[in-house]
Design an enzyme around this catalytic site. Structure first.
Site, PDB file in Angstrom:
ATOM      1  N   GLU A 120       0.850  -1.204   0.000  1.00  0.00           N
ATOM      2  CA  GLU A 120       0.000   0.000   0.000  1.00  0.00           C
ATOM      3  C   GLU A 120       0.875   1.241   0.000  1.00  0.00           C
ATOM      4  O   GLU A 120       2.022   1.175   0.430  1.00  0.00           O
ATOM      5  CB  GLU A 120      -0.819   0.083   1.302  1.00  0.00           C
ATOM      6  CG  GLU A 120      -1.639  -1.096   1.635  1.00  0.00           C
ATOM      7  CD  GLU A 120      -1.691  -1.278   3.149  1.00  0.00           C
ATOM      8  OE1 GLU A 120      -1.727  -0.271   3.886  1.00  0.00           O
ATOM      9  OE2 GLU A 120      -1.663  -2.433   3.571  1.00  0.00           O
ATOM     10  N   LYS A 122       2.394   4.505   1.556  1.00  0.00           N
ATOM     11  CA  LYS A 122       2.591   4.985   2.931  1.00  0.00           C
ATOM     12  C   LYS A 122       2.187   6.453   2.936  1.00  0.00           C
ATOM     13  O   LYS A 122       2.875   7.302   2.370  1.00  0.00           O
ATOM     14  CB  LYS A 122       4.046   4.823   3.357  1.00  0.00           C
ATOM     15  CG  LYS A 122       4.280   5.203   4.808  1.00  0.00           C
ATOM     16  CD  LYS A 122       5.658   4.735   5.265  1.00  0.00           C
ATOM     17  CE  LYS A 122       5.853   4.943   6.751  1.00  0.00           C
ATOM     18  NZ  LYS A 122       5.815   6.331   7.163  1.00  0.00           N
ATOM     19  N   ASP A 124       1.520  10.168   3.969  1.00  0.00           N
ATOM     20  CA  ASP A 124       2.202  11.127   4.846  1.00  0.00           C
ATOM     21  C   ASP A 124       1.147  11.982   5.542  1.00  0.00           C
ATOM     22  O   ASP A 124       0.814  13.069   5.089  1.00  0.00           O
ATOM     23  CB  ASP A 124       3.142  11.987   3.996  1.00  0.00           C
ATOM     24  CG  ASP A 124       4.226  12.613   4.848  1.00  0.00           C
ATOM     25  OD1 ASP A 124       4.269  12.315   6.055  1.00  0.00           O
ATOM     26  OD2 ASP A 124       5.017  13.399   4.300  1.00  0.00           O
ATOM     27  N   TYR A 237      -5.740   1.364   7.170  1.00  0.00           N
ATOM     28  CA  TYR A 237      -4.737   0.370   6.788  1.00  0.00           C
ATOM     29  C   TYR A 237      -4.696  -0.864   7.671  1.00  0.00           C
ATOM     30  O   TYR A 237      -3.941  -1.787   7.384  1.00  0.00           O
ATOM     31  CB  TYR A 237      -3.343   0.989   6.652  1.00  0.00           C
ATOM     32  CG  TYR A 237      -2.826   1.738   7.858  1.00  0.00           C
ATOM     33  CD1 TYR A 237      -2.540   1.084   9.043  1.00  0.00           C
ATOM     34  CD2 TYR A 237      -2.598   3.103   7.792  1.00  0.00           C
ATOM     35  CE1 TYR A 237      -2.053   1.771  10.138  1.00  0.00           C
ATOM     36  CE2 TYR A 237      -2.114   3.798   8.877  1.00  0.00           C
ATOM     37  CZ  TYR A 237      -1.840   3.131  10.051  1.00  0.00           C
ATOM     38  OH  TYR A 237      -1.360   3.807  11.129  1.00  0.00           O
ATOM     39  N   LYS A 334      11.063   3.261   1.768  1.00  0.00           N
ATOM     40  CA  LYS A 334      11.038   4.729   1.795  1.00  0.00           C
ATOM     41  C   LYS A 334      11.377   5.334   0.437  1.00  0.00           C
ATOM     42  O   LYS A 334      12.289   4.884  -0.245  1.00  0.00           O
ATOM     43  CB  LYS A 334      12.047   5.254   2.831  1.00  0.00           C
ATOM     44  CG  LYS A 334      11.666   4.942   4.266  1.00  0.00           C
ATOM     45  CD  LYS A 334      10.490   5.764   4.750  1.00  0.00           C
ATOM     46  CE  LYS A 334      10.913   7.186   5.089  1.00  0.00           C
ATOM     47  NZ  LYS A 334       9.784   7.961   5.627  1.00  0.00           N
ATOM     48  N   CYS A 429      20.086  46.971 -12.314  1.00  0.00           N
ATOM     49  CA  CYS A 429      20.008  45.631 -12.904  1.00  0.00           C
ATOM     50  C   CYS A 429      21.358  44.916 -12.764  1.00  0.00           C
ATOM     51  O   CYS A 429      22.392  45.475 -13.142  1.00  0.00           O
ATOM     52  CB  CYS A 429      19.630  45.747 -14.376  1.00  0.00           C
ATOM     53  SG  CYS A 429      19.751  44.181 -15.246  1.00  0.00           S
ATOM     54  N   CYS A 432      22.982  44.616 -16.496  1.00  0.00           N
ATOM     55  CA  CYS A 432      23.426  45.724 -17.352  1.00  0.00           C
ATOM     56  C   CYS A 432      23.606  47.025 -16.587  1.00  0.00           C
ATOM     57  O   CYS A 432      24.036  48.025 -17.147  1.00  0.00           O
ATOM     58  CB  CYS A 432      22.443  45.932 -18.500  1.00  0.00           C
ATOM     59  SG  CYS A 432      20.864  46.600 -17.977  1.00  0.00           S
ATOM     60  N   CYS A 446      14.114  45.539 -14.868  1.00  0.00           N
ATOM     61  CA  CYS A 446      15.229  46.309 -15.397  1.00  0.00           C
ATOM     62  C   CYS A 446      14.668  47.267 -16.446  1.00  0.00           C
ATOM     63  O   CYS A 446      13.843  46.879 -17.273  1.00  0.00           O
ATOM     64  CB  CYS A 446      16.228  45.341 -16.026  1.00  0.00           C
ATOM     65  SG  CYS A 446      17.352  46.123 -17.178  1.00  0.00           S
ATOM     66  N   CYS A 452      19.926  45.448 -22.304  1.00  0.00           N
ATOM     67  CA  CYS A 452      20.321  44.529 -21.234  1.00  0.00           C
ATOM     68  C   CYS A 452      20.623  43.151 -21.819  1.00  0.00           C
ATOM     69  O   CYS A 452      19.751  42.514 -22.412  1.00  0.00           O
ATOM     70  CB  CYS A 452      19.171  44.435 -20.223  1.00  0.00           C
ATOM     71  SG  CYS A 452      19.471  43.223 -18.947  1.00  0.00           S
TER      72      CYS A 452
END
Ligand code: IVH
Length: 693
Positions: A120, A122, A124, A237, A334, A429, A432, A446, A452
């Site tokens: 199954e 797991k 969290d 479960y 895991k 910037c 540039c 900018c 640039c």
């Protein structure tokens, strides 16, 4: 004699019927995601039950659906001692560990026979124990330290996929044991979590770091009315019959011979069990299950941190027994963590295609969600302030599925790091040196435009990328060299590159240069939607470019359009219209377009004008590898016929086109009964539709 003093048999029966009906619709809607009546009908049943109970409060029962949310917050939590301790699971990380796990089991059982396992996801979330007495939910508790937990019945009762009474939905279901303990994991769906956080952000409320913390925080609420508002769900479960055999005699004393049978019973009684569970044989099949589940992880609407592998036969579980803290018959395989801790080594400011400047955290490299991550976007200065982030901080990085890594939290303890450095917003910037200017409310940009180099690089990269002119071989690194070397100033220069321009550039041998020049030449012949998208007008993505082309037919008409006519295009609002107008009002941009046309870039405008709408309103999902055409081509063909192409399968999907290697999207289509076409069928389908244009 009033009716209230002696309620009639009819009334008692109506109440019982209403409660069963509502509980059944809760089950169909919340557990099976398959409602059979419209919401108004459900509301009508509920209102009728509330009305009768208001008239006859003495007939209210604890398992009535009206009693899910208690009225007053609790003063505190009561401790609960588990009748059977709640243990944890040992962990394995790879094939060798799994084989060792199986070898230990076989040795202990002194057998060479095949072993069946229940596998199954797991989940969290937060472990919970539910006690059902005579089929009625009487208590829910957290795991706590495994011996003693906290009573959270008031909160758990608000979860609509947890039945308050068992065994009332399925005709002929096995008898429910007198005292049944069911264990499972309460979790928050990803979609529910995102929606809840978005809402909290908009209303200035508290946001949660991840679905697990949100679930845990919600279950710790003293006020069930708050829990009731949160999208919590359960997967069961395990189960156990409590008390002696004598106490349970004739009352469903057995939960079957194996876990798979237990799950079937739980399902029959109305409890949610995980649809991804499978029964397999041997360690190799357990590994295959875990690997397939890891693949599927991004498409699940809940977070998982591994696969749980359990010996399926309950008799064998009993023979194997327990170590100090963990059962010998189960283990957790895991998966790579989706959240890890690392250190912010710096914050850089990156200049995007349209000049927007974004802070990016440079991280000490960490392995998260299956890849090594060394950068994470910080979005804007407001986000840095919200996180309270400095250079030198320890942070939690999250990368779930294939999404972009994100800094979720600063965890440096107060006084924990000596040399924290504040992040300052740049005034100029970084690429540039032009001054920065505000870009909306929270961003900066900018002011240098095509002066640039960072903006020029991004513009050229975008123009050559997939979805735009798709020039193979002209990737990020090469664009950088060409712009820095002064060989490419704007996108039109790409079509004036000559063989000798590449001399001395890294990794550009004769063959690569030849291939690249051929690719550039081929890209001269394109489509108008690709060309328009490639120009990089802010807010004009592929779909908008296509909508503009479908509406106006030619580039000249789009360039000449005023705001009013632009806003007539589907999905084009005042902001997009203003960007399009602004872009084509700019002399420099018009000159680039003219030079591109002079360089021989062309598309078939009559073909564009013949866009069709035979697939209007239909939604396609493409998955797996297509062999005759690329996915981009398939997408373009579908869009040209008026269809939408979506990234995920839902009930709204009209067709799924699946090539070899299709995975979870195909599974979902089969689950939702959505027609699936293979590539040959798809080509035939296109051919038929194209003939009807
Ligand atoms: S079985 C004897 N199955 O993982 C313990 N646990 O370390 C049997 N968990 O806190 C647990 N999904 O709450 C099992 N499908 C699953 C699970 C699962 C999540 C949690 C469980 C426990 C932890 C075990």
């Amino acid at each position: 004699m009033t009716e209230k003093a002696h309620p009639g048999q009819d009334l008692v029966q109506e109440l019982r019927l209403l409660r069963t009906q509502i509980a059944r619709h809760d089950y169909l809607y919340h557990t099976l995601d398959a409602p059979v009546i419209p919401d108004v009908e459900y509301d009508r049943l509920f209102a009728r039950l509330e009305q009768l109970e208001a008239q006859h409060p003495e007939l209210i029962t604890p398992d009535s659906p009206t009693q899910r949310v208690g009225s007053a917050p609790l003063a505190g939590f009561v401790q609960v001692t588990h009748e059977i301790p709640m243990m944890s699971l040992a962990k394995v990380f790879d094939a060798a560990d799994l084989e060792d796990f199986e070898a230990r089991i076989k040795k202990r059982l002194d057998t060479h026979a095949d072993i069946s396992y229940s596998c199954e996801p797991k989940i969290d979330g937060v472990a919970v124990s539910l006690l059902y007495e005579d089929g009625v939910l009487t208590r829910a508790a957290t795991r706590g330290d495994g011996i003693t937990g906290e009573d959270i019945t008031h909160n758990v009762r608000t979860l609509r996929d947890i039945p308050l009474r068992l065994g009332i939905f399925h005709e002929g279901a096995a008898a429910v044991p007198r005292r049944l303990e069911v264990r499972g994991e309460i979790y928050m769906t990803r979609s529910g979590f995102d929606a809840m956080n978005r809402e909290a952000e908009n209303s200035g409320g508290r946001t949660f770091v991840n679905p697990r913390n949100a679930a845990a925080g919600t279950l710790r609420q003293l006020d069930p009315r708050i829990t009731d508002q949160r999208p919590l769900r359960l997967f069961c479960y395990s189960a156990a019959v409590l008390g002696s055999a004598a106490e349970n005699e004739g009352k469903g004393e057995s939960l079957g011979a194996n876990l798979s049978a237990t799950f079937t019973l739980l399902e029959q009684w109305g409890l949610p069990v995980n649809p991804e569970r499978r029964t397999v044989t041997g360690a190799a099949e357990c590994l295959a299950y875990a690997q397939a589940l890891l693949e599927k992880r991004p498409s699940l609407d809940y977070e998982i941190d591994g696969a749980v592998i359990k010996v399926d036969r309950l008799q064998l579980q009993a023979e194997l027994g327990f170590n100090a803290r963990t059962p010998r018959w189960a283990t957790a395989y895991k998966f790579p963590a989706e959240e890890v801790s690392t250190v912010v080594e710096g914050v850089d400011f990156q200049v995007g295609r349209t000049g927007t400047i974004t802070p990016v955290a440079r991280l000490r490299p960490v392995f998260v969600g299956g890849v090594t991550v060394s950068n994470a976007t910080l979005h804007n200065m407001a986000e840095i302030a919200r996180l309270g982030l400095h250079v030198g901080d320890t942070v939690i990085i999250r990368r779930a599925g294939d999404v972009i890594p994100k800094v979720v939290k600063v965890t440096t303890e107060e006084g924990g790091a000596a040399d924290l450095v504040d992040v300052m917003m740049p005034t100029h910037c970084p690429a540039c040196g032009s001054e920065v200017e505000p870009d909306g409310d929270i961003l900066i940009r900018c002011s240098g435009g095509l002066v640039c180099p960072a903006q020029r690089k991004e513009a050229v990269r975008h123009f050559c990328a997939r979805g735009a002119l798709d020039i193979e071989g002209l990737g990020e690194k090469l664009v950088e060299q060409l712009v820095d070397g002064g060989l490419v100033h704007d996108v039109a220069d790409v079509f004036h590159l000559r063989r000798e321009d590449f001399e001395g550039l890294e990794r550009m041998g004769e063959k690569s240069v030849g291939n690249l020049l051929t690719a550039i030449d081929k890209a001269r012949s394109t489509t108008l939607p690709r060309f328009l998208f490639g120009l990089g007008i802010p807010e004009v993505g592929e779909a908008t470019a296509l909508a503009l082309v479908n509406h106006f037919g030619t580039l000249d008409r789009i360039m000449a359009a005023d705001a009013t006519s632009l806003e007539e295009v589907e999905d084009v609002g005042p902001i997009v219209a203003a960007h399009v107008q602004h872009f084509f009002a700019n002399e420099e941009n018009r000159a680039v377009v003219a030079r591109l046309r002079q360089s021989g870039v062309r598309w078939n405008e009559s073909e564009v004008a013949a866009q069709s709408d035979v697939l209007n309103g239909q939604i396609f999902v493409l998955t797996g590898t297509l062999e005759v055409m690329t996915r981009d081509e398939a997408k373009e063909r579908l869009q040209a016929l008026g269809a939408k192409v979506a990234g995920s399968v839902s009930k709204k999907t009209t067709y799924v086109v699946a090539g070899p290697g299709a995975g979870s999207k195909l599974d979902k289509a089969l689950e939702l009964d959505i027609p699936v076409l293979d590539e040959q069928q798809f080509l035939a389908f296109l051919w038929e539709r194209a003939c009807t244009r």
